[in-house]
Design an enzyme around this catalytic site. Structure first.
Site, PDB file in Angstrom:
ATOM      1  N   SER A 153      12.542 -44.784 -26.936  1.00  0.00           N
ATOM      2  CA  SER A 153      12.855 -43.683 -26.029  1.00  0.00           C
ATOM      3  C   SER A 153      14.351 -43.427 -26.070  1.00  0.00           C
ATOM      4  O   SER A 153      15.137 -44.339 -26.380  1.00  0.00           O
ATOM      5  CB  SER A 153      12.428 -44.040 -24.599  1.00  0.00           C
ATOM      6  OG  SER A 153      12.965 -43.119 -23.654  1.00  0.00           O
ATOM      7  N   TYR A 166      12.556 -50.445 -17.649  1.00  0.00           N
ATOM      8  CA  TYR A 166      12.109 -49.524 -18.702  1.00  0.00           C
ATOM      9  C   TYR A 166      13.153 -49.443 -19.820  1.00  0.00           C
ATOM     10  O   TYR A 166      12.827 -49.552 -21.010  1.00  0.00           O
ATOM     11  CB  TYR A 166      11.863 -48.143 -18.111  1.00  0.00           C
ATOM     12  CG  TYR A 166      11.291 -47.145 -19.090  1.00  0.00           C
ATOM     13  CD1 TYR A 166       9.926 -47.109 -19.341  1.00  0.00           C
ATOM     14  CD2 TYR A 166      12.110 -46.233 -19.754  1.00  0.00           C
ATOM     15  CE1 TYR A 166       9.396 -46.196 -20.249  1.00  0.00           C
ATOM     16  CE2 TYR A 166      11.588 -45.319 -20.650  1.00  0.00           C
ATOM     17  CZ  TYR A 166      10.225 -45.303 -20.894  1.00  0.00           C
ATOM     18  OH  TYR A 166       9.697 -44.405 -21.782  1.00  0.00           O
TER      19      TYR A 166
END
Length: 266
Positions: A153, A166
């Site tokens: 990401s 995350y």
């Protein structure tokens, strides 16, 4: 004199006769990658926690024996092992692995109150899952001179407040990528894709599928002029899995419409 360089013919089906395993492949970006591989002539084994979504894929794709599904929990070693064994039993080979499965919610919670259980859940699913799937597919990938793609990401490179679990899991995937590329090359290539804002509303299972609600500002804030789609990730994945990317390994590719290079002063 050296020979004149030959003109390479473009391969319209670069995944022909290749088998690619895709975790989290029944919805969202994973489904986009699976459809891109199928469209490029390949076969796919998708794994996902959601059995309804997996069944819907097979029903809607209508590609016969080129696609298979088995329920998969990437955080459980036994589940990963059974999934890989099922793929080998079905197709007899593995040419590519896409580690896409993961918890997509960045989880905004202050670090000083973040429970260890939640931290471990993100690491175990997003990062350890990629390790386990790579571990069990590697023998087959070595035989096939295959390729691995880790879906990280842009949050591996930039963050919002209170998203440490995350971000750490996605940053770990980028580090895992270059470490594995050095360890398993040259027989297996390993790269990472870092998606930005990818709209997946229309790529869910039928009962959850809907048209995304996006404003003009949502699109215009991207230098590319629009928000991303799963097709954008799938197109790059096919290239990285194909022989055309034979000199590409250990790299991470940002696919975010230019957002990470845009100055954003408030």
């Amino acid at each position: 004199m050296p020979k004149i360089p030959a003109m390479t013919t473009y391969d319209a089906h670069p995944m022909h006769d290749r088998v690619v395993l895709i975790t989290g492949g029944a919805q969202g970006v994973g489904r986009g990658i699976a459809q891109a591989v199928l469209g490029a002539g390949g076969s796919v084994m998708i794994g996902d926690l959601d059995k309804e979504a997996g069944a819907a894929c097979l029903q809607e794709w209508q590609v016969g024996d080129r696609a298979a599904f088995r329920q998969l929990d990437v955080s459980r070693e036994s589940s990963v092992r059974r999934w890989v064994d099922a793929a080998l039993a079905r197709f007899g080979r593995i040419d590519g692995l896409v580690n896409n499965a993961g918890i997509a919610d960045p989880l905004r919670e202050p670090l000083h109150t973040l429970p260890l259980e939640k931290w471990n859940r993100y690491i175990n699913t997003n990062l350890t899952g990629a390790f386990l799937c790579s571990k069990y597919t590697l023998p087959a990938l070595n035989k096939a001179n295959g390729a691995i793609i880790n879906i990280a990401s842009t949050r591996a490179l930039q963050s919002e407040p209170d998203t440490e679990a995350y971000a750490a899991s996605k940053g770990g995937l980028v580090a895992l990528t270059h470490a594995m590329a050095v360890s398993v090359g040259p027989s297996v290539r390993v790269n990472a894709i870092l998606p930005g804002w990818i709209v997946t509303d229309a790529w869910q299972k039928p009962q959850k599928r809907h048209t995304p609600k996006l404003s003009r500002i949502d699109h215009q804030q991207h230098p590319a002029g629009r928000v991303g789609t799963p097709e954008d990730i799938g197109a790059l994945a096919v290239y990285l899995l194909s022989s055309a990317a034979g000199f590409v390994t250990g790299q991470h590719f940002v696919v975010d419409g230019g957002m990470t290079v845009k100055m954003q002063y408030a």
